[in-house]
Scaffold this motif. Structure first.
Motif, short mmCIF file in Angstrom:
data_model
loop_
_atom_site.label_atom_id
_atom_site.label_comp_id
_atom_site.label_asym_id
_atom_site.label_seq_id
_atom_site.Cartn_x
_atom_site.Cartn_y
_atom_site.Cartn_z
N SER A 32 0.82 -1.21 0.00
CA SER A 32 0.00 0.00 0.00
C SER A 32 0.85 1.26 0.00
CB SER A 32 -0.93 0.01 1.22
OG SER A 32 -0.18 0.19 2.42
N TYR A 33 0.28 2.32 -0.51
CA TYR A 33 0.97 3.62 -0.56
C TYR A 33 1.23 4.13 0.86
CZ TYR A 33 1.62 8.64 -1.16
OH TYR A 33 2.10 9.92 -1.09
N TYR A 34 0.25 3.99 1.74
CA TYR A 34 0.41 4.52 3.10
C TYR A 34 1.59 3.85 3.80
CZ TYR A 34 -0.76 6.13 7.79
OH TYR A 34 -0.70 6.72 9.03
N TRP A 35 1.72 2.53 3.65
CA TRP A 35 2.83 1.83 4.29
C TRP A 35 4.17 2.33 3.75
CZ3 TRP A 35 3.92 -1.32 8.27
CH2 TRP A 35 5.13 -2.00 8.26
N ARG A 36 4.27 2.42 2.46
CA ARG A 36 5.54 2.79 1.83
C ARG A 36 5.94 4.23 2.11
NH1 ARG A 36 4.79 -0.05 -4.15
NH2 ARG A 36 4.93 -2.22 -3.43
N GLU A 37 4.94 5.11 2.16
CA GLU A 37 5.24 6.54 2.30
C GLU A 37 5.22 7.02 3.74
OE1 GLU A 37 6.22 8.60 -0.12
OE2 GLU A 37 6.21 6.88 -1.49
N GLN A 38 4.38 6.40 4.58
CA GLN A 38 4.16 6.93 5.92
C GLN A 38 4.73 6.06 7.04
OE1 GLN A 38 2.75 9.95 6.28
NE2 GLN A 38 2.48 10.10 4.05
N CYS A 39 4.99 4.79 6.79
CA CYS A 39 5.36 3.88 7.87
C CYS A 39 6.81 3.41 7.82
CB CYS A 39 4.45 2.65 7.86
SG CYS A 39 2.70 3.02 8.09
N PHE A 40 7.50 3.69 6.75
CA PHE A 40 8.81 3.08 6.52
C PHE A 40 9.79 3.33 7.66
CE2 PHE A 40 13.16 3.28 4.83
CZ PHE A 40 13.30 1.97 4.42
N ALA A 41 9.94 4.57 8.09
CA ALA A 41 10.98 4.91 9.06
C ALA A 41 10.44 5.19 10.46
CB ALA A 41 11.77 6.13 8.56
N LEU A 42 9.24 4.73 10.74
CA LEU A 42 8.64 5.03 12.05
C LEU A 42 9.33 4.25 13.16
CD1 LEU A 42 4.79 5.02 11.29
CD2 LEU A 42 6.30 7.01 11.56
N ASN A 43 9.42 4.90 14.33
CA ASN A 43 9.81 4.22 15.56
C ASN A 43 8.69 4.41 16.58
OD1 ASN A 43 10.13 6.83 16.73
ND2 ASN A 43 12.27 6.91 16.02
N ALA A 44 8.89 3.95 17.80
CA ALA A 44 7.83 4.00 18.80
C ALA A 44 7.34 5.42 19.07
CB ALA A 44 8.31 3.36 20.11
N ALA A 45 8.25 6.39 19.00
CA ALA A 45 7.89 7.79 19.27
C ALA A 45 7.16 8.41 18.09
CB ALA A 45 9.13 8.59 19.61
N THR A 46 7.71 8.24 16.89
CA THR A 46 7.09 8.86 15.72
C THR A 46 5.80 8.14 15.33
OG1 THR A 46 8.54 7.53 14.28
CG2 THR A 46 9.25 9.77 14.83
N LEU A 47 5.67 6.85 15.66
CA LEU A 47 4.41 6.17 15.41
C LEU A 47 3.29 6.78 16.24
CD1 LEU A 47 3.72 2.47 14.84
CD2 LEU A 47 2.41 3.64 16.60
N CYS A 48 3.62 7.18 17.46
CA CYS A 48 2.62 7.84 18.31
C CYS A 48 2.11 9.10 17.64
CB CYS A 48 3.25 8.16 19.67
SG CYS A 48 2.15 9.03 20.79
N ASP A 49 3.01 9.88 17.06
CA ASP A 49 2.61 11.10 16.36
C ASP A 49 1.74 10.77 15.16
OD1 ASP A 49 4.12 12.58 18.17
OD2 ASP A 49 5.90 12.57 16.89
N LYS A 50 2.11 9.72 14.43
CA LYS A 50 1.33 9.34 13.25
C LYS A 50 -0.06 8.84 13.66
CE LYS A 50 3.04 9.50 9.85
NZ LYS A 50 3.12 10.58 8.85
N ALA A 51 -0.13 8.05 14.72
CA ALA A 51 -1.41 7.53 15.18
C ALA A 51 -2.32 8.64 15.69
CB ALA A 51 -1.19 6.49 16.28
N ALA A 52 -1.72 9.70 16.22
CA ALA A 52 -2.51 10.84 16.69
C ALA A 52 -3.23 11.54 15.54
CB ALA A 52 -1.61 11.84 17.42
#
Length: 229
Positions: A32-52
């Motif tokens: 999916s586009y979202y995985w490739r563009e938005q999730c590739f370099a996430l860590n526990a801290a930045t994932l929190c920001d993305k989930a918000a």
């Protein structure tokens, strides 16, 4: 970590954590586009920001497209954050979709008794959640309904869930305390009102029977008097 051949990393329930999602779903996520563009370099801290930034929950929709919610769940399974971080996600009150995401992760990864202990308090959480349906439409859910689905259903958001043993079994084994419903006092009041209504109806029926009995006696006496005359 997506190539699981010869996998020797940490496991959840004796399996590769990524295998907690079915292979067709995993494939759709990673393509999916979202995985490739938005999730590739996430860590526990930045994932929190993305989930918000999430605005709805859901699994797959339309032509089996994965939602951002499902993509971030998959990323959590890849990261395997510490329990303290997961509980922080869960217990914060500002971002409800982050709470829902953490609840889903808890259901997939925590041990059975812990799933009940951690998620049951959210059965009293009545925040509204937007859900993307499989057909691509929208509907309104509530947090307590979503958590209840996680506890009782075998499939939620395009994800098969391992079956949880009945809560009463865990109570009998001493792994859980007996759960008191938050509506307990109200239910007791309703029961008391019903008992009072039942007593009142019984008393009314007795009064009616007594009145009818007196009428019968009175009528009988009158008939006797008429015959004598």
């Amino acid at each position: 970590m997506l190539d699981t051949r010869g996998y020797t990393g940490p496991t959840i329930h004796n399996t590769n954590p990524l295998h907690l999602l079915e292979k067709p779903v995993r494939d759709r996520i990673t393509e999916s586009y979202y995985w490739r563009e938005q999730c590739f370099a996430l860590n526990a801290a930045t994932l929190c920001d993305k989930a918000a930034q999430l605005t709805y929950i859901g699994g797959t929709y339309a032509q089996q497209k994965p939602t951002p919610f499902l993509c971030l769940l998959f990323k959590l399974l890849q990261l395997l954050p510490e329990r303290e971080i997961v509980m922080c996600y869960l217990q914060q009150t500002e971002f409800k979709y982050l709470t829902a995401l953490a609840a889903f992760y808890v259901r997939l990864t925590f041990e059975t008794a812990e799933v009940y202990k951690v998620l049951e308090p959210f059965l009293g959480d009545w925040r509204k959640l937007r859900r993307r349906t499989r057909e691509g439409g929208w509907r309104i859910d509530w947090m307590d309904q979503f958590v209840d689905d996680l506890l009782v259903k075998d499939r939620v958001c395009a994800t098969s869930l391992r079956k949880l043993p009945n809560r009463m079994i865990l109570e009998d084994l001493g792994q859980l305390e007996v759960r008191e419903s938050p509506l307990g006092d109200e239910i007791d009041e309703i029961d008391a009102d019903e008992e009072e209504d039942q007593r009142s109806r019984s008393e009314d029926e007795n009064d009616v029977q007594e009145i009818n009995g007196n009428d019968i006696i009175h009528t009988s006496n009158n008939q006797t008097t008429d015959v004598s005359d």
